[in-house]
Scaffold this active site. Structure first.
Site, short mmCIF file in Angstrom:
data_model
loop_
_atom_site.label_atom_id
_atom_site.label_comp_id
_atom_site.label_asym_id
_atom_site.label_seq_id
_atom_site.Cartn_x
_atom_site.Cartn_y
_atom_site.Cartn_z
N ALA A 36 0.80 -1.23 0.00
CA ALA A 36 0.00 0.00 0.00
C ALA A 36 0.83 1.29 0.00
O ALA A 36 0.27 2.38 0.13
CB ALA A 36 -1.01 0.04 1.14
N ASP A 75 -0.36 3.14 -2.97
CA ASP A 75 -1.72 3.66 -2.70
C ASP A 75 -1.65 4.89 -1.81
O ASP A 75 -2.41 5.86 -1.99
CB ASP A 75 -2.58 2.59 -2.01
CG ASP A 75 -2.73 1.35 -2.87
OD1 ASP A 75 -2.68 1.48 -4.11
OD2 ASP A 75 -2.89 0.26 -2.30
O1 RIB Z 1 -1.73 -2.00 -3.23
C1 RIB Z 1 -1.89 -2.90 -2.18
C2 RIB Z 1 -3.19 -3.62 -2.32
O2 RIB Z 1 -3.13 -4.42 -3.48
C3 RIB Z 1 -3.52 -4.58 -1.21
O3 RIB Z 1 -4.19 -3.97 -0.14
C4 RIB Z 1 -4.30 -5.67 -1.91
O4 RIB Z 1 -5.64 -5.71 -1.55
C5 RIB Z 1 -4.11 -5.42 -3.40
O5 RIB Z 1 -5.24 -4.89 -3.95
#
Ligand code: RIB
Length: 305
Positions: A250, A253
């Site tokens: 993550a 993200d």
């Molecule tokens: O980017 C990390 C995410 O990738 C994880 O939380 C997992 O669910 C996948 O989607």
């Protein structure tokens, strides 16, 4: 009232094992720990943007299993508006994750309910998109839906961010002109551009190809090597803050959510990139997807070493 970030994408329950190393094909390893952690690239980006100061709404689908309500609750606790998160019959998305002693991971996802986020269901959430300042998409929901979200975001005049993750092939050519910021990592930039990204120079070649394809601006995240920004006029290399990595899950993200939150708050691109980088660096010092994402106070209190 903070500006609004709308995330269109996946919610997964992450089933996480820690092991000394990643298993080889055909091998059984003894792991050290197991945990279930809310994740999914879309949901992680929504949590990141919310913890980092934005007003956030999520558009996605969970299943009618126990994970579905847990995934939704994990967003509600962060103040993310989940009116456009539907519960659909069947299993929620899951991600099987192994993290090794050097903090690297390997992930297999099973889309489950994420596959039910159809173009028709997106259409029924148009009011949510209309209320956005910034729209973020990734690739863990059907491609048709992502294509429609990008197009609608462009029609509505929103700032459109695509984190093309996971990516194994080039994007549909017609998507590029709807994207203000394309944010791939090295392997995604390689898949999209056909240029093997394994250095700053090759990242510049890939970014140039992606801008030529029509993306407004490109930010290639390079892990510990930082990030490369390209806008068609030039490049800027952003060095990553130095931290001790525990788990990189993550991190991308967190960068995307932090970057979007900062842009939505009116920060400059440069400020937003630095803010996203600090947030991502802090996230790798902690385990898990959503539990690792820092707050605004954490980022503001970060002291570079
Ligand atoms: O980017 C990390 C995410 O990738 C994880 O939380 C997992 O669910 C996948 O989607």
């Amino acid at each position: 009232m903070p500006a609004k970030v709308v995330v269109i994408g996946s919610l997964n329950m992450d089933l996480v094992t820690r092991a000394s190393r990643l298993p080889r094909a055909g091998e059984t390893l003894i792991g050290q720990t197991f945990s279930t952690v809310p994740g999914g690239k879309g949901a992680n980006q929504a949590v990141a943007a919310a913890r980092l100061g934005a007003d956030v709404a999520m558009v996605g689908c969970v299943g009618t299993d126990a994970y579905g309500s847990q995934l939704r609750d994990a967003l509600l606790v962060e103040g993310v508006d989940c009116q456009a998160v539907s519960a659909v019959e069947g299993s929620s998305g899951v991600a099987l994750i192994v993290v090794d002693d050097s903090s690297q991971n390997a992930i297999v996802i099973v889309a489950g309910s994420n596959d039910q986020l159809t173009p028709a269901s997106l259409k029924s959430c148009d009011a949510v998109l209309q209320a956005a300042d910034v729209i973020i998409c990734q690739l863990e929901v059907p491609m048709d839906t992502v294509g429609q979200a990008l197009k609608r975001g462009r029609e509505l005049g929103k700032t459109v961010i695509l984190n093309p993750a996971p990516a194994s092939a080039p994007l549909p050519a017609e998507w590029y002109h709807s994207i203000d910021y394309l944010i791939p990592n090295e392997s995604e930039a390689t898949a999209l551009s056909g240029v093997t990204v394994d250095s700053l120079d090759s990242a510049k070649v890939a970014a140039t190809a992606l801008i030529k394809a029509g993306a407004g601006k490109v930010i290639i995240t390079l892990g510990a090597q930082g990030a490369l920004f390209a806008d068609g006029k030039g490049f800027e290399h952003w060095v990553a803050p130095k931290v001790k990595a525990v788990d990189t899950t993550a991190a991308g993200d967190t960068f995307v959510g932090g970057f979007a939150a900062a842009l939505a708050a009116g920060k400059s691109e440069a400020e937003a990139i630095r803010f996203g980088q600090v947030a991502a660096a802090l996230s790798v010092t902690r385990a898990g997807a959503q539990p690792s994402i820092p707050t605004l106070q954490d980022v503001q209190g970060f002291v570079p070493s």
